[in-house]
Design a protein around this motif. Structure first.
Motif, short mmCIF file in Angstrom:
data_model
loop_
_atom_site.label_atom_id
_atom_site.label_comp_id
_atom_site.label_asym_id
_atom_site.label_seq_id
_atom_site.Cartn_x
_atom_site.Cartn_y
_atom_site.Cartn_z
N ILE A 16 0.96 -1.36 -0.04
CA ILE A 16 0.07 -0.10 -0.14
C ILE A 16 1.01 1.29 -0.01
O ILE A 16 2.09 1.28 0.53
CB ILE A 16 -0.85 0.04 1.03
N ILE A 18 1.30 4.93 1.36
CA ILE A 18 0.72 5.62 2.45
C ILE A 18 1.72 6.91 2.47
O ILE A 18 2.85 6.86 2.44
CB ILE A 18 0.47 4.89 3.53
N GLU A 23 -4.49 8.54 5.25
CA GLU A 23 -3.96 7.13 4.75
C GLU A 23 -3.31 6.45 5.96
O GLU A 23 -3.78 5.10 5.92
CB GLU A 23 -2.92 7.39 3.65
N ARG A 26 -6.41 4.97 7.82
CA ARG A 26 -7.23 3.85 6.79
C ARG A 26 -6.57 2.66 6.84
O ARG A 26 -7.22 1.74 7.00
CB ARG A 26 -7.39 4.44 5.36
N TYR A 27 -5.15 2.51 6.90
CA TYR A 27 -4.36 1.23 6.85
C TYR A 27 -3.96 1.00 8.31
O TYR A 27 -3.22 -0.15 8.28
CB TYR A 27 -3.35 1.37 5.81
N HIS A 29 -1.76 2.23 10.46
CA HIS A 29 -0.44 2.55 10.72
C HIS A 29 -0.37 3.69 11.72
O HIS A 29 -1.28 4.51 11.76
CB HIS A 29 0.23 2.77 9.41
N SER A 79 3.98 -0.10 11.32
CA SER A 79 2.96 -0.76 10.59
C SER A 79 2.20 -1.37 11.88
O SER A 79 2.65 -1.37 12.92
CB SER A 79 3.52 -1.78 9.72
#
Length: 93
Positions: A16, A18, A23, A26-27, A29, A79
């Motif tokens: 992905i 980012i 972002e 959203r993910y 992180h 992450s």
């Protein structure tokens, strides 16, 4: 695209792309900032950046400065921690 602009986009292991607070959220992180001068580490408050209207600005382009000494901080991508069967870990002496 110059080298600095190219460096603003961070590619995570999951494939992905980012760069912005939106972002990262959203993910799932997190973004940390490290001060090389006083060796202090802090986590960016991503939701506060979004609430202030800075959610779509690349984090690497923000003026990240240490609150104690004023040195420029180094952005670190965090992450999400993997989940392994609900196990918890601790350090024991």
């Amino acid at each position: 695209m110059d080298r600095e602009t190219a460096g603003l986009r961070l590619l995570a292991n999951a494939g992905i792309d980012i760069a912005t607070a939106t972002e990262y959220i959203r993910y799932n992180h997190k973004a940390g900032v490290y001060c090389p001068r006083c060796q202090r580490w802090a986590e960016l408050k991503l939701r506060e950046l979004v609430m202030r209207g800075e959610g779509d600005q690349p984090l690497a382009s923000l003026p990240l400065r240490c609150r104690l000494c004023g040195a420029r901080g180094e952005l670190q991508v965090r992450s999400p921690a993997p989940e392994w069967g609900g196990a918890t870990w601790s350090i024991r002496e």
